[in-house]
Design an enzyme around this catalytic site. Structure first.
Site, PDB file in Angstrom:
ATOM      1  N   HIS A  73       0.762  -1.036  -0.166  1.00  0.00           N
ATOM      2  CA  HIS A  73       0.149   0.070   0.054  1.00  0.00           C
ATOM      3  C   HIS A  73       0.893   1.031  -0.596  1.00  0.00           C
ATOM      4  CE1 HIS A  73      -3.424   2.335   1.577  1.00  0.00           C
ATOM      5  NE2 HIS A  73      -2.414   2.894   2.074  1.00  0.00           N
ATOM      6  N   GLU A  74       2.133   1.794   0.923  1.00  0.00           N
ATOM      7  CA  GLU A  74       2.835   2.409   0.869  1.00  0.00           C
ATOM      8  C   GLU A  74       3.168   2.731  -0.823  1.00  0.00           C
ATOM      9  OE1 GLU A  74       1.416   4.505   3.019  1.00  0.00           O
ATOM     10  OE2 GLU A  74      -0.018   4.011   3.911  1.00  0.00           O
ATOM     11  N   HIS A 133       1.890   4.677  -3.474  1.00  0.00           N
ATOM     12  CA  HIS A 133       1.505   5.582  -2.679  1.00  0.00           C
ATOM     13  C   HIS A 133       3.459   6.505  -3.740  1.00  0.00           C
ATOM     14  CE1 HIS A 133      -1.627   6.417  -1.107  1.00  0.00           C
ATOM     15  NE2 HIS A 133      -1.249   5.847   0.544  1.00  0.00           N
TER      16      HIS A 133
END
Length: 182
Positions: A89-90, A93
């Site tokens: 997820h990170e 980003h």
């Protein structure tokens, strides 16, 4: 759904790790995710990794500091989910931000969702479902007409200085009851 690009680690192995080894395992997972992203975008800088995030957030891509921040309390309590879901997820980003015009993309917009699904082979979830009670304690009790509310020390201090808080459900002003025992 496609097969996740990063294989899930053995849960028994993860549970046996002490804090330092667990943080090392997460850092290695970030490196594996970085290699996947770097193959797609060779100019992508390698993110630094910190374990200094507090509160209810599991992770954060911090572009100003140049890396990824993770919550050590939530990591310890949700080891497998952190490595399987939070790290990709990170990193998604991180990758989207460093693409051309990536700084203009919405945080969980189409580009981020595409990276989650196509690169990492994961469902594009924007929030976690972890129990945050230990990571974000709210020992100050307040009451309205419909229920009891827990306040953090910061929110409680604001209330004591005159900041008014109302319940989102019944719109009644919250009244201080005292601290939770324990």
């Amino acid at each position: 759904m496609t097969t996740p690009a990063l294989p899930a680690p053995d849960p028994a192995w993860l549970e046996a790790l002490n804090r330092a080894a667990l943080q090392h395992a997460l850092t290695a997972r970030v490196e594996a995710a970085y290699r996947l992203c770097h193959a797609l975008h060779p100019a992508l800088p390698r993110p630094a990794v910190w374990f200094d995030l507090r509160g209810k957030c599991a992770g954060q891509a911090h572009f100003g500091r140049g890396g990824l921040r993770f919550n050590p309390v939530l990591l310890d309590e949700n080891r497998l989910a952190f490595l399987v879901e939070v790290v990709p997820h990170e990193m998604a980003h991180w990758l989207v931000h460093h693409l051309a015009d990536g700084h203009l993309a919405r945080p969980h917009g189409r580009e981020w969702q595409t990276v989650m699904r196509r690169l990492f082979g994961l469902e594009a979830r924007t929030t976690h479902r972890f129990d945050t009670a230990r990571a974000s304690p709210a020992p100050y009790r307040y009451r309205c007409a419909c229920r009891e509310h827990g306040f953090t020390a910061r929110r409680h201090a604001r209330a004591r200085r005159g900041q008014g808080y109302r319940c989102r459900q019944c719109a009644e002003t919250l009244v201080y009851l005292g601290r939770h025992a324990g």
